[in-house]
Write a protein that holds these residues in place. Structure first.
Motif: not given
Ligand SMILES: Cc1ncc(COP(=O)(O)O)c(C=O)c1O
Ligand SMILES: Cc1ncc(COP(=O)(O)O)c(C=O)c1O
Lengths: 464, 464
Positions: B201-208, B405-416
């Motif tokens: 599970e992600p940490r409490e309050g986190e999505f990823t 936004l609940f995708s990672p904001s770091d571009p290296a950690q997400r795709g399209a």
């Protein structure tokens, strides 16, 4: 039309009269010799299913490869005897495929829920038609994946060996893919296939297994058998196994019984539910004419509708209503559909749909009536022209050509395939047939396409 | 064209500069505001991959359902943000499919060995191209079956639990089909998924999931883990997992490591061989644009080329040269191809071929460069227009619309994919987008189609 009394549909092939006798009766009544091309043409005319031939693309002599233009007319239909390997293309297949391709092009993801075959349920939509072909109830059938894939998924459920009862009984000439499936399933459970796989051989000098011998073997080995798995129609000999008898005997010994119906489905009527078969699987690119790599089918008897056997699950086995809630709580579809794993191609379903709609215009019983006559007719001509004198061996023998039939001679024990052995090089026979536009398989067999495209064979036999 | 200095291909996205900063630089240089439609159009013009868009059918506003004619121009392209569910149709797909359909119609069984995609080897013929997309050697990849089917076949080999080491580690929000696959594989081996399946599970309050937490969990549970199996890109959050780090950590603890690359393949560059992944599988109907139910792919690292793990075998894993000898002696193809089971549809391969040919005109690295800018651009505009004031909750809040936004904001950690949360009803957002011809998924997410069809998004963002 003078008289209809010898039309195919008036002939009761359910009785014990051999198709050869029936053909002889017609020959006597019309005064036309069997080998007279007129006889064949007359049979075609009187064939109540003749109109279905035009539902298929029959390749012409010039379209197929290896024909000799000196021996064939380019625009004639080829003589397609390969329905047991790949059925011909239904004319509607292209149209239906294009509908799905266009939906993809013009709607993208919305194609999942719209159109003639919404992709989320394109398999399901074909299952009602499939029940008629294999003789079962709605929940007992599912359209999905491909044959060997499905066989494995079913074996995971139905082959549950214990230390005492771990063997699988099959034919010695099981189809290779099935054989590898059985071997690998034995190994998966820690058994050595050398020990765990019992492959029944025909008696010395015989080509096909006798039902009595199968039943005796089940009786003998039964207590050690976890599973009995035969084909419905043997791919090599064309033998139609006695599915209800094998099922009953195996179940009496406490075994599970499954059938690979690759060569049986669409070939002859099946009554899987009534025969009480535990499970079955088949492909649909042979007599079901759905194209190479087409989407396949499975049968799971309704008593296993809610089985708790081991299973390899996937989201396509999840109830559609809640499948996309995506909460990872499996709500399994009862029955065969619960074996769904992956989503299915709408394009492949379109191919199958085109074929099933042709089957819907007739019945397996009607097809079988015709098939028995066709196969009987080829057999009659072969016997007449190429019988091996008693005592002669199957060897090279001067110029005389002899053909031995190694499919069962009892029509009730075979489907639409006649497997032939020659006293001359099979490669030569094959090459000569190819030149004449006869499409057959390169194994030592000649096959008959059952179903809608078969009326040609009357002619073929006559001009052979 | 005035100057090319801010063309996409001149921007080094391999460095650490955030795409937002890159976009800002271009904005400063041109004096065009990000949200100015001219900015988006300029980016399109300068896009070195722009020409690839015409290789696809982009549905028009009038072709897709639910658009409001008062809000859209019927002949405009729709705004297709659903490549993570079903990629758009390559224009050549229909042509290639028709070639296979015509071959079936005109040659029947001879299609197995003739034409552009001889059906006996149509899967193999696509594998070379596939190696470039997933970053592996020729023998490490096979094109076959469908995703969950392949996952099970691979798990049979790679999940070999013992009494001590039997657990599977996965994401808590693993894709449902994978989750069911894991659960059923646990049960198959006699384990209770409640115990045997560790869902992070992600940490409490986190999505990823944080990579550090994944690695710590592997370190902590490692001795009990038989298998670590993550997705490459998370279907819900769009998170791109650190495949090499996870692989290394799991292998250091003696586990097998596999990846479901459904949302990663064709989305961003993969280097499966170098990353030393044990096995992987993917579908090809998302970013690979091969159509619903398309033929899927697997990767098996070359060190397992001749593995003797348990396997579910079939004849399509048998060497082609002797496959049709039919003597039931398995000669397994080394490498991934040995996992072949059933024959494969030439029509499905034709669909995939049409798409792979487009990928051949670019590279995953080039696509990724563009993808980073596109995704960054949408993110920039959303942040600019819909940032939630610090402290405000994600609830209904008068007329103000906030997007998290609940995708990672770091571009290296997400795709399209950008996954978005709204402070208003997602159904309403969805309906309003639908009216405007924006095709997205109904989950709480907005997706970006990667690859060739994506340049639209610059415009879309501007006209949103
Ligand atoms: C991550 C992931 N895994 C598995 C699947 C299931 O795929 P299939 O139905 O092709 O087996 C999907 C389908 O969308 C997916 O996105
Ligand atoms: C009897 C039988 N079983 C299994 C197979 C293997 O089928 P598939 O390649 O569709 O798994 C065939 C294919 O011809 C077959 O005839």
């Amino acid at each position: 039309m003078e008289s209809n009394k010898f039309a195919i549909d008036t002939i009761d092939t359910g009785n014990n009269q051999h198709p050869l006798e029936q053909l002889q009766t017609i020959s006597d009544q019309t005064g036309l010799k069997l080998k007279d091309e007129k006889f064949a043409r007359l049979m075609d005319e009187r064939d109540p299913l003749h109109h279905l031939r035009k539902e298929f693309h029959v390749p012409t002599m010039s379209q197929i490869l290896y024909t000799d233009p000196k021996l064939v007319s380019p625009d004639d239909d080829c003589i397609y005897f390969c329905g047991n390997s790949l059925g011909l293309c239904p004319k509607m297949a292209k149209d239906y495929v294009l509908v799905e391709m266009d939906k993809w092009a013009t709607r993208g993801v919305q194609g999942h829920t719209t159109g003639a075959l919404p992709w989320v349920e394109c398999g399901e939509l074909l299952e009602e038609d499939m029940t008629k072909i294999v003789g079962c109830k709605r929940e007992e059938v599912a359209v999905l994946n491909s044959l060997t894939v499905n066989l494995h998924f079913l074996l995971i459920s139905f082959y549950r060996p214990s230390k005492e009862r771990y063997k699988i009984m099959c034919e010695s000439k099981a189809f290779p893919s099935d054989h590898y499936a059985f071997e690998s399933q034995c190994r998966l459970h820690g058994f050595n296939p050398e020990d765990a796989l019992i492959c029944l051989e025909p008696r010395e000098g015989e080509f096909t297994l006798r039902t009595e011998d199968i039943l005796a073997a089940i009786e003998r080995e039964g207590d050690r058998l976890a599973l009995v798995c035969f084909s419905g129609v043997q791919y090599y000999t064309g033998q139609f196994f006695d599915i209800p008898a094998i099922t009953k005997a195996a179940q009496a010994k406490g075994c599970q019984v499954g059938f690979d119906l690759a060569h049986a489905v669409g070939n002859l009527p099946l009554y899987l539910h009534d025969w009480n078969v535990d499970f079955a699987c088949w492909c649909s690119y042979k007599y079901l004419n759905a194209g190479a790599g087409a989407v396949a089918g499975i049968f799971v008897h309704e008593r296993y509708r809610d089985n708790t056997f081991p299973r390899l699950l996937g989201w396509w086995g999840h109830k559609l209503a809640t499948r996309f809630v995506m909460d990872n709580n499996m709500e399994l579809i009862p029955g065969a559909r619960g074996y769904g794993v992956s989503n299915i191609s709408g394009v492949l379903c379109a191919q199958l749909k085109a074929s099933l709609e042709i089957f819907n215009k007739t019945s397996m019983e009607e097809l079988r009536r015709k098939s028995l006559l066709l196969t009987g007719y080829l057999e009659a001509l072969i016997k007449q022209e190429y019988s091996r004198p008693a005592g002669k061996s199957v060897e090279e023998d001067g110029d005389a050509i002899y053909i031995d039939l190694f499919s069962p001679s009892d029509p009730a024990q075979r489907g639409a395939q006649l497997s032939l052995a020659f006293n001359i090089s099979v490669e030569n026979v094959f090459k000569e047939l190819e030149k004449r536009g006869v499409v057959i398989l390169t194994r030592v067999e000649v096959e008959l396409q059952v179903g809608e495209v078969k009326s040609k064979y009357f002619v073929f036999c006559a001009v052979f």
